[in-house]
Design a protein around this motif. Structure first.
Motif, PDB file in Angstrom:
ATOM      1  N   ASP A  81      34.745  61.099  45.122  1.00  9.21           N
ATOM      2  CA  ASP A  81      35.092  59.723  44.776  1.00  9.21           C
ATOM      3  C   ASP A  81      33.909  59.037  44.088  1.00  9.21           C
ATOM      4  OD1 ASP A  81      37.564  60.090  45.787  1.00  9.21           O
ATOM      5  OD2 ASP A  81      37.341  58.792  47.531  1.00  9.21           O
ATOM      6  N   LYS A 138      54.723  59.966  49.055  1.00 11.04           N
ATOM      7  CA  LYS A 138      53.414  59.637  49.624  1.00 11.04           C
ATOM      8  C   LYS A 138      52.772  58.458  48.903  1.00 11.04           C
ATOM      9  CE  LYS A 138      48.774  61.536  50.372  1.00 11.04           C
ATOM     10  NZ  LYS A 138      47.859  62.646  50.060  1.00 11.04           N
ATOM     11  N   HIS A 183      37.791  66.783  44.349  1.00 16.10           N
ATOM     12  CA  HIS A 183      36.988  65.865  43.545  1.00 16.10           C
ATOM     13  C   HIS A 183      36.066  65.061  44.465  1.00 16.10           C
ATOM     14  CE1 HIS A 183      40.235  63.363  45.118  1.00 16.10           C
ATOM     15  NE2 HIS A 183      39.396  62.341  45.019  1.00 16.10           N
ATOM     16  N   TYR A 235      45.992  65.557  44.046  1.00 14.42           N
ATOM     17  CA  TYR A 235      44.709  65.231  43.427  1.00 14.42           C
ATOM     18  C   TYR A 235      43.775  66.353  43.831  1.00 14.42           C
ATOM     19  CZ  TYR A 235      41.004  62.085  41.686  1.00 14.42           C
ATOM     20  OH  TYR A 235      39.977  61.516  40.975  1.00 14.42           O
ATOM     21  N   MET A 278      40.524  54.821  52.909  1.00  6.56           N
ATOM     22  CA  MET A 278      41.830  55.180  52.340  1.00  6.56           C
ATOM     23  C   MET A 278      42.940  55.002  53.381  1.00  6.56           C
ATOM     24  SD  MET A 278      43.064  58.744  50.635  1.00  6.56           S
ATOM     25  CE  MET A 278      43.490  59.495  52.175  1.00  6.56           C
ATOM     26  N   HIS A 325      36.831  66.531  48.276  1.00  8.25           N
ATOM     27  CA  HIS A 325      38.109  66.419  48.974  1.00  8.25           C
ATOM     28  C   HIS A 325      39.265  66.389  47.983  1.00  8.25           C
ATOM     29  CE1 HIS A 325      37.135  62.329  47.803  1.00  8.25           C
ATOM     30  NE2 HIS A 325      38.448  62.082  47.849  1.00  8.25           N
ATOM     31  N   ASN A 331      43.360  52.958  48.252  1.00  6.25           N
ATOM     32  CA  ASN A 331      41.919  53.208  48.324  1.00  6.25           C
ATOM     33  C   ASN A 331      41.139  51.912  48.193  1.00  6.25           C
ATOM     34  OD1 ASN A 331      41.699  56.188  48.317  1.00  6.25           O
ATOM     35  ND2 ASN A 331      42.661  56.033  46.291  1.00  6.25           N
ATOM     36  N   THR A 371      45.111  65.433  53.347  1.00  3.24           N
ATOM     37  CA  THR A 371      43.858  65.210  52.638  1.00  3.24           C
ATOM     38  C   THR A 371      42.886  66.297  53.087  1.00  3.24           C
ATOM     39  OG1 THR A 371      44.326  62.855  52.671  1.00  3.24           O
ATOM     40  CG2 THR A 371      42.081  63.513  52.110  1.00  3.24           C
ATOM     41  N   TYR A 388      52.443  59.187  44.734  1.00  2.00           N
ATOM     42  CA  TYR A 388      52.473  60.545  44.177  1.00  2.00           C
ATOM     43  C   TYR A 388      53.856  60.909  43.663  1.00  2.00           C
ATOM     44  CZ  TYR A 388      47.777  61.298  45.928  1.00  2.00           C
ATOM     45  OH  TYR A 388      46.431  61.217  46.131  1.00  2.00           O
TER      46      TYR A 388
END
Ligand SMILES: O=C(O)CCC(=O)C(=O)O
Ligand SMILES: [Fe+2]
Length: 517
Positions: free
Chosen positions: A415, A493, A413, A410, A437, A483, A497, A449, A404
């Motif tokens: 996945d 960070k 959204h 993010y 993840m 999430h 994934n 998250t 990041y």
């Protein structure tokens, strides 16, 4: 796109180190040059001071007369027409030009400014505090520190001016008013600096117009009057003053303006929940009060895990989310980050049949094949031991490593694909059934998250891994898995994934027609 990944920001730091080197040389050369000039000045003025009373006698000496003539014919023009200053400057510019292509671009500055404003919004940070280098929020009338940096980095009036201007240029007067307010305040108490972009006049001008657009005419007027006092010949400002005065006479109610609202964005519907979950950083007490949640040592019946079971923390039942502590070692995390480094590119999201970059996902990512490093193979095997899932292509995607950037995030959204035309189906192995993840780094603040509808957030736990099912057993997407990766407030960070698809798992996760399962 330097601002989209901390890794690139680190490279910017190295460039600046080189620039410091050439600036040091420039300063040394220029100091030397001025010292030489001063020496000449002292010599000539000492001569004149000493000879003042006995000018005629002094000049009787042919050596004195000669040196006078020589100075005037040769030394003075040599000095006055010297190219040394230009040569020094030229050398400085050459040093800069060599680096120029690797330096941040305007879009980086804009992206970084937007990142600051995102942090301001999501963590409800006070601009006044940020400007003083503090990360503070006002709650119930008290100022609380969200994070205390070891050294605080105050911003200059020009820093604030640039942030305000980025907002101004996209007609976001909510932010431009706040940042330009600070710029004006700081510029007022400051003298001019050669490195600065804006002036008090620029800031007053932009702030006055922002207030006007926000309906706060009396502030627009008083700022314009201040500007006019400093720049009386500015016809445009004079016209504005007249316009504002007329408006105020016609409608005195315009004196205070309406309360400025944050610009709306795509995810407005879930924004409050998202921000609340980001702010609470995973400390949702009700989670720990739920008796059906537990921690255990988990082997999944795999002999490979018997000797060293995994520390499993059940985070949520609906949707099913678990955190595996110490899923990787620090060395493994490092290997994965190092492998990903050269391949990091701006992250994209699915948009119809294509993939595109968007403001709501600010990071860089790289796809790592199994062959990239023995650690990746080990990680794959460990995921299979823990979940029983087949993670080999095409049933599992390559490992996606994400880094990041400034205020990187993010937004909420899924996945899994929510449309049949999604590029996710290119593997022809169904939808993304599960997400595994791995947190490959810690962060100092922010970056949790957040599961928006399920109403909890998981803080970044270095080396742990979060697992959840994206799909119900009937193959439908589970809406509760909406999430987000909260903006990183402080830190660098990294996550990785592993997305597992439906096909290939038929014997691992039984199907069910029950839409709830
Ligand atoms: O970084 C996070 O915490 C979430 C990342 C995520 O959801 C994703 O990459 O799909
Ligand atoms: Fe995600």
């Amino acid at each position: 796109e330097m601002y989209t990944s901390m890794m690139s920001v680190k490279q910017a730091m190295l460039s600046e180190r080189q620039l410091i080197g050439s600036l040091r040389t420039y300063i040394d050369h220029e100091t030397q040059r001025l010292e030489d000039i001063k020496r000449f000045y002292s010599k000539v003025s000492a001569f004149h001071n000493g000879m003042y009373n006995e000018l005629a006698t002094a000049l009787a000496n042919p050596l004195v007369a000669f040196t006078l003539i020589k100075r005037l014919q040769s030394e003075w023009p040599n000095l006055v027409y010297s190219y040394e200053a230009e040569e020094n400057l030229q050398a400085l510019r050459v040093g800069y030009k060599q680096l120029e292509s690797s330096l941040p671009k305007l879009e980086d500055l804009q992206g970084a400014a937007q990142g600051l404003m995102r942090l301001q919004d999501v963590y409800a940070l006070q601009v006044e505090g940020l400007v003083r280098g503090h990360f503070q929020r006002v709650s119930n009338g008290n100022t609380v520190d969200i994070y205390k940096p070891p050294v605080s980095t105050p911003l200059s009036g020009d820093d604030c001016f640039l942030v305000g201007k980025v907002a101004y240029d996209v007609e976001d007067y909510y932010h431009s008013v706040q940042w330009l307010e600070e710029a004006v305040r700081l510029f007022r108490g400051m003298s001019w600096s050669p490195e600065h972009e804006g002036t008090l006049e620029d800031a007053l001008d932009h702030l006055a117009f922002s207030h006007f657009k926000a309906g706060n005419i009396s502030s627009a007027l008083s700022l314009s009057l201040e500007l006019l006092r400093r720049d009386p010949s500015n016809k445009r400002v004079l016209q504005n003053v007249e316009k504002y005065e007329k408006l105020l006479v016609a409608r005195p109610s315009l004196s205070s303006g309406s309360v400025l609202k944050r610009p709306s964005s795509t995810y407005l519907r879930t924004r409050n929940a998202y921000e609340r979950l980001c702010q609470t950083q995973g400390s949702q007490p009700k989670l720990y009060e739920n008796p059906s949640l537990f921690c255990d040592y988990f082997t999944n019946g795999s002999p490979g895990l018997l000797l060293q079971p995994m520390k499993r923390e059940l985070v949520s039942l609906q949707p099913y989310v678990v955190l595996f502590h110490d899923f990787v070692t620090a060395a493994e995390a490092q290997n994965i980050r190092d492998c990903a480094l050269p391949g990091l590119r701006r992250s994209v999201v699915a948009s119809g049949v294509n993939q595109t970059t968007v403001d709501y996902r600010i990071s860089k990512s790289a796809w790592l094949k199994d062959s990239a490093h023995p650690t990746i193979i080990k990680v794959d095997q460990r995921i299979t031991l823990l979940t029983g899932l087949n993670v080999q292509l095409p049933y599992g995607e390559h490992l996606q490593v994400v880094n990041y950037g400034i205020g990187g995030h993010y937004e909420p959204h899924f996945d899994h694909a929510t449309s049949t035309s999604s590029p996710l189906y290119r593997l022809s192995s169904g939808n993304r059934m599960a997400t595994f993840m791995i947190y490959l780094s810690s962060v100092e603040a922010g970056g949790s998250t957040a599961f928006i509808y399920a109403n909890f957030s998981v803080p970044v736990v270095e080396n742990s891994a979060l697992f959840w099912w994206n799909l119900h057993r009937n193959g439908q997407g589970n809406g509760d898995t909406l999430h987000a990766g909260c903006p990183v407030l402080i830190g660098d960070k990294w996550v990785a994934n592993k997305w597992v698809h439906e096909y290939g798992q038929e014997f691992q996760r039984r199907c069910s027609p029950d839409p709830e399962e």
